[in-house]
Design a protein around this motif. Structure first.
Motif, PDB file in Angstrom:
ATOM      1  N   HIS A   1     -57.707  -1.798 133.873  1.00 49.39           N
ATOM      2  CA  HIS A   1     -57.930  -0.692 134.747  1.00 49.39           C
ATOM      3  C   HIS A   1     -59.019  -1.054 135.724  1.00 49.39           C
ATOM      4  CE1 HIS A   1     -56.244   2.806 132.756  1.00 49.39           C
ATOM      5  NE2 HIS A   1     -56.386   2.102 131.470  1.00 49.39           N
ATOM      6  N   ALA A   2     -59.959  -1.883 135.519  1.00 51.39           N
ATOM      7  CA  ALA A   2     -60.814  -2.410 136.560  1.00 51.39           C
ATOM      8  C   ALA A   2     -60.040  -2.681 137.611  1.00 51.39           C
ATOM      9  CB  ALA A   2     -61.853  -3.323 136.057  1.00 51.39           C
ATOM     10  N   ILE A   3     -58.961  -3.719 137.533  1.00 47.19           N
ATOM     11  CA  ILE A   3     -58.213  -4.373 138.589  1.00 47.19           C
ATOM     12  C   ILE A   3     -57.199  -3.283 139.151  1.00 47.19           C
ATOM     13  CG2 ILE A   3     -56.323  -5.839 138.942  1.00 47.19           C
ATOM     14  CD1 ILE A   3     -58.900  -7.496 138.194  1.00 47.19           C
ATOM     15  N   GLU A   4     -56.852  -2.547 138.516  1.00 49.66           N
ATOM     16  CA  GLU A   4     -55.967  -1.272 139.333  1.00 49.66           C
ATOM     17  C   GLU A   4     -56.947  -0.493 140.088  1.00 49.66           C
ATOM     18  OE1 GLU A   4     -54.210   0.609 135.779  1.00 49.66           O
ATOM     19  OE2 GLU A   4     -52.400  -0.605 135.980  1.00 49.66           O
ATOM     20  N   ASP A   5     -58.140   0.071 139.562  1.00 50.43           N
ATOM     21  CA  ASP A   5     -59.117   0.983 140.162  1.00 50.43           C
ATOM     22  C   ASP A   5     -59.870   0.383 141.321  1.00 50.43           C
ATOM     23  OD1 ASP A   5     -58.164   2.715 138.184  1.00 50.43           O
ATOM     24  OD2 ASP A   5     -59.987   2.916 137.312  1.00 50.43           O
ATOM     25  N   VAL A   6     -60.364  -0.728 141.107  1.00 52.37           N
ATOM     26  CA  VAL A   6     -61.084  -1.584 141.960  1.00 52.37           C
ATOM     27  C   VAL A   6     -60.395  -1.889 143.172  1.00 52.37           C
ATOM     28  CG1 VAL A   6     -62.633  -3.264 142.538  1.00 52.37           C
ATOM     29  CG2 VAL A   6     -62.956  -2.164 140.735  1.00 52.37           C
ATOM     30  N   LEU A   7     -59.372  -2.928 142.664  1.00 48.73           N
ATOM     31  CA  LEU A   7     -58.276  -3.564 143.863  1.00 48.73           C
ATOM     32  C   LEU A   7     -56.927  -2.791 144.052  1.00 48.73           C
ATOM     33  CD1 LEU A   7     -58.907  -7.087 142.436  1.00 48.73           C
ATOM     34  CD2 LEU A   7     -60.082  -6.025 144.061  1.00 48.73           C
ATOM     35  N   GLY A   8     -56.383  -2.299 143.189  1.00 45.30           N
ATOM     36  CA  GLY A   8     -55.185  -1.540 143.288  1.00 45.30           C
ATOM     37  C   GLY A   8     -54.006  -2.654 143.315  1.00 45.30           C
ATOM     38  N   GLU A   9     -54.323  -3.836 142.778  1.00 46.07           N
ATOM     39  CA  GLU A   9     -53.308  -4.790 142.739  1.00 46.07           C
ATOM     40  C   GLU A   9     -52.587  -5.001 141.376  1.00 46.07           C
ATOM     41  OE1 GLU A   9     -52.848  -7.233 145.481  1.00 46.07           O
ATOM     42  OE2 GLU A   9     -54.245  -5.921 146.558  1.00 46.07           O
ATOM     43  N   GLU A  10     -51.590  -5.611 141.533  1.00 39.56           N
ATOM     44  CA  GLU A  10     -50.519  -5.837 140.362  1.00 39.56           C
ATOM     45  C   GLU A  10     -51.454  -6.351 139.120  1.00 39.56           C
ATOM     46  OE1 GLU A  10     -46.728  -7.487 140.728  1.00 39.56           O
ATOM     47  OE2 GLU A  10     -46.314  -7.301 138.711  1.00 39.56           O
ATOM     48  N   VAL A  11     -51.393  -5.883 137.874  1.00 38.10           N
ATOM     49  CA  VAL A  11     -51.844  -6.498 136.866  1.00 38.10           C
ATOM     50  C   VAL A  11     -51.256  -5.965 135.492  1.00 38.10           C
ATOM     51  CG1 VAL A  11     -53.644  -4.265 136.484  1.00 38.10           C
ATOM     52  CG2 VAL A  11     -54.165  -6.676 135.192  1.00 38.10           C
ATOM     53  N   ASN A  12     -50.958  -7.114 134.780  1.00 45.00           N
ATOM     54  CA  ASN A  12     -50.076  -7.088 133.682  1.00 45.00           C
ATOM     55  C   ASN A  12     -50.891  -7.628 132.350  1.00 45.00           C
ATOM     56  OD1 ASN A  12     -47.599  -5.973 134.638  1.00 45.00           O
ATOM     57  ND2 ASN A  12     -47.259  -8.007 135.447  1.00 45.00           N
ATOM     58  N   PRO A  13     -51.038  -6.861 131.000  1.00 44.70           N
ATOM     59  CA  PRO A  13     -51.392  -7.498 130.096  1.00 44.70           C
ATOM     60  C   PRO A  13     -50.181  -8.251 129.508  1.00 44.70           C
ATOM     61  CG  PRO A  13     -51.105  -4.932 129.684  1.00 44.70           C
ATOM     62  CD  PRO A  13     -50.798  -5.536 131.094  1.00 44.70           C
ATOM     63  N   VAL A  14     -50.878  -9.655 128.949  1.00 44.29           N
ATOM     64  CA  VAL A  14     -49.772 -10.456 128.386  1.00 44.29           C
ATOM     65  C   VAL A  14     -50.245 -10.923 127.152  1.00 44.29           C
ATOM     66  CG1 VAL A  14     -49.197 -12.955 128.909  1.00 44.29           C
ATOM     67  CG2 VAL A  14     -49.519 -11.530 130.825  1.00 44.29           C
ATOM     68  N   TRP A  15     -49.247 -10.781 126.335  1.00 41.36           N
ATOM     69  CA  TRP A  15     -49.456 -11.219 124.698  1.00 41.36           C
ATOM     70  C   TRP A  15     -49.787 -12.864 124.807  1.00 41.36           C
ATOM     71  CZ3 TRP A  15     -51.408  -9.434 120.746  1.00 41.36           C
ATOM     72  CH2 TRP A  15     -51.098  -9.790 119.381  1.00 41.36           C
ATOM     73  N   HIS A  16     -50.547 -13.082 123.709  1.00 44.27           N
ATOM     74  CA  HIS A  16     -51.127 -14.373 123.647  1.00 44.27           C
ATOM     75  C   HIS A  16     -49.959 -15.548 123.332  1.00 44.27           C
ATOM     76  CE1 HIS A  16     -51.480 -14.844 119.160  1.00 44.27           C
ATOM     77  NE2 HIS A  16     -51.067 -13.792 119.320  1.00 44.27           N
ATOM     78  N   HIS A  17     -48.670 -14.880 123.029  1.00 52.58           N
ATOM     79  CA  HIS A  17     -47.647 -15.756 122.688  1.00 52.58           C
ATOM     80  C   HIS A  17     -47.073 -16.461 124.031  1.00 52.58           C
ATOM     81  CE1 HIS A  17     -47.011 -14.732 118.209  1.00 52.58           C
ATOM     82  NE2 HIS A  17     -47.907 -15.439 118.507  1.00 52.58           N
ATOM     83  N   GLU A  18     -47.322 -15.905 125.170  1.00 51.77           N
ATOM     84  CA  GLU A  18     -46.501 -16.136 126.325  1.00 51.77           C
ATOM     85  C   GLU A  18     -46.864 -17.617 126.642  1.00 51.77           C
ATOM     86  OE1 GLU A  18     -44.564 -14.108 128.640  1.00 51.77           O
ATOM     87  OE2 GLU A  18     -44.332 -16.163 129.247  1.00 51.77           O
ATOM     88  N   SER A  19     -45.991 -18.324 127.299  1.00 57.81           N
ATOM     89  CA  SER A  19     -46.003 -19.690 127.531  1.00 57.81           C
ATOM     90  C   SER A  19     -46.082 -20.257 129.002  1.00 57.81           C
ATOM     91  CB  SER A  19     -45.032 -20.473 126.452  1.00 57.81           C
ATOM     92  OG  SER A  19     -43.794 -20.125 127.052  1.00 57.81           O
ATOM     93  N   ASP A  20     -45.727 -18.891 129.868  1.00 55.13           N
ATOM     94  CA  ASP A  20     -45.429 -19.271 131.120  1.00 55.13           C
ATOM     95  C   ASP A  20     -46.360 -18.293 132.154  1.00 55.13           C
ATOM     96  OD1 ASP A  20     -44.662 -19.991 134.090  1.00 55.13           O
ATOM     97  OD2 ASP A  20     -42.638 -19.399 133.450  1.00 55.13           O
TER      98      ASP A  20
END
Lengths: 82, 226
Positions: free
Chosen positions: B19-38
């Motif tokens: 929410h901070a990234i969306e509200d302050v910057l309006g930039e793209e932000v994605n939650p990424v599960w800790h199994h992601e390798s890339d």
């Protein structure tokens, strides 16, 4: 099968606030002869290994990589065949 | 600019960061599960606060072996911006991406309060929107924020200007040299105990954390142009 009993303790140079708090309570209880308390962790790890030496190498690596943080902690362990 | 917020089992500030990234910057932000390798498609990687793996063994010690951490290391080496907040800071030290360790607060209490924090330098990727010598208000919420390192390491941190934030009031946790946040030598990896995502508008008690995120965006834009 081997069983390692691992002790992880804070380095001497690192203040252990839990130990200080427990020492304070001991003094309140009347055990004023206590001059220091250090609190650590004890882990029991069972593992398969070809021999004692191989088990020792493996447990040492586990201690260095995971069980202890070398910045603040020391470790030692006893190893027995079970 | 694309932000990844890594979610470990037990993270609990992940959505606040989103929410901070969306509200302050309006930039793209994605939650990424800790199994992601890339994580190569992201420009910045944020490690949130919380209690990854229940703080078992030591804070951050199990999360540091999550598959995603190899990717975090790779992107850190590539010069991308990495920000670890609270438990994220603990994970970065356990992973060896930042020096030192975070120990139990010297008074053993969990502290949750707005904290005056001095910004030690404003020429970093994370602080360019702060003023020289500024003291800002950012909340802390932790029981294990007592930063420790040996004397040689502390000297290196001081000499290299790696200390970005110090507690400006009474030291809330016993940390060495009042350290609240440090970077790696290159300056692209920041770990800090205060929570900037909890201080982005006045009604939160302080808007001072917002400029950390706007600084990151400004830094990224400058480096895009060059």
């Amino acid at each position: 099968m081997y069983k390692a009993t691992i002790f992880v303790t804070l380095k001497e140079s690192v203040l252990d606030p839990q130990g200080v708090a427990v020492k304070g309570t001991l003094h309140t209880m009347g055990y004023t002869e206590v001059s220091d308390v250090r609190i650590g962790k004890r882990l029991e790890v069972s593992l398969e290994a070809a021999n004692q030496e191989e088990a020792e190498v493996a447990v040492t690596a586990m201690c260095q990589k995971l069980f202890s943080n070398p910045v603040i902690e020391n470790f030692r362990f006893d190893l027995e065949e079970v | 600019m694309r932000f990844a917020v890594v979610v470990f089992p037990g993270s609990n500030c992940d959505m606040d960061l989103v929410h901070a990234i969306e509200d302050v910057l309006g930039e793209e932000v994605n939650p990424v599960w800790h199994h992601e390798s890339d994580l190569s498609s992201y420009d910045a990687i944020l490690l949130p606060g919380g209690f990854s793996y229940g703080d078992y063994l030591r804070c951050g010690s199990l999360a540091r072996f999550s598959p995603v951490m190899d990717a975090v290391k790779k992107e850190a080496e590539a010069g991308k911006l990495i920000l670890g907040i609270c438990n994220g800071f603990q994970i970065l030290t356990e992973a060896g991406l930042l020096p030192g360790a975070l120990m139990r607060n010297d008074h053993l209490q969990f502290r949750c309060e707005l904290e005056p924090v001095s910004v030690e330098r404003i020429d970093s990727a994370f602080t360019k929107h702060y003023a020289e010598g500024e003291t800002v208000q950012i909340p802390i919420a932790h029981a294990e924020g007592n930063y420790f390192c040996d004397e040689d390491t502390l000297q290196r941190l001081e000499d290299n200007g790696q200390i970005l934030f110090r507690y400006a009031g009474k030291n809330p946790n016993g940390s060495i040299a009042n350290i609240a946040g440090i970077t790696n030598e290159k300056g692209n990896v920041l770990g800090m105990m205060p929570h900037p995502e909890r201080a982005i508008v006045d009604w939160m008690g302080s808007p001072d954390g917002a400029r950390l995120f706007t600084s990151m965006l400004a830094y990224w834009k400058e480096n895009q142009a060059s």
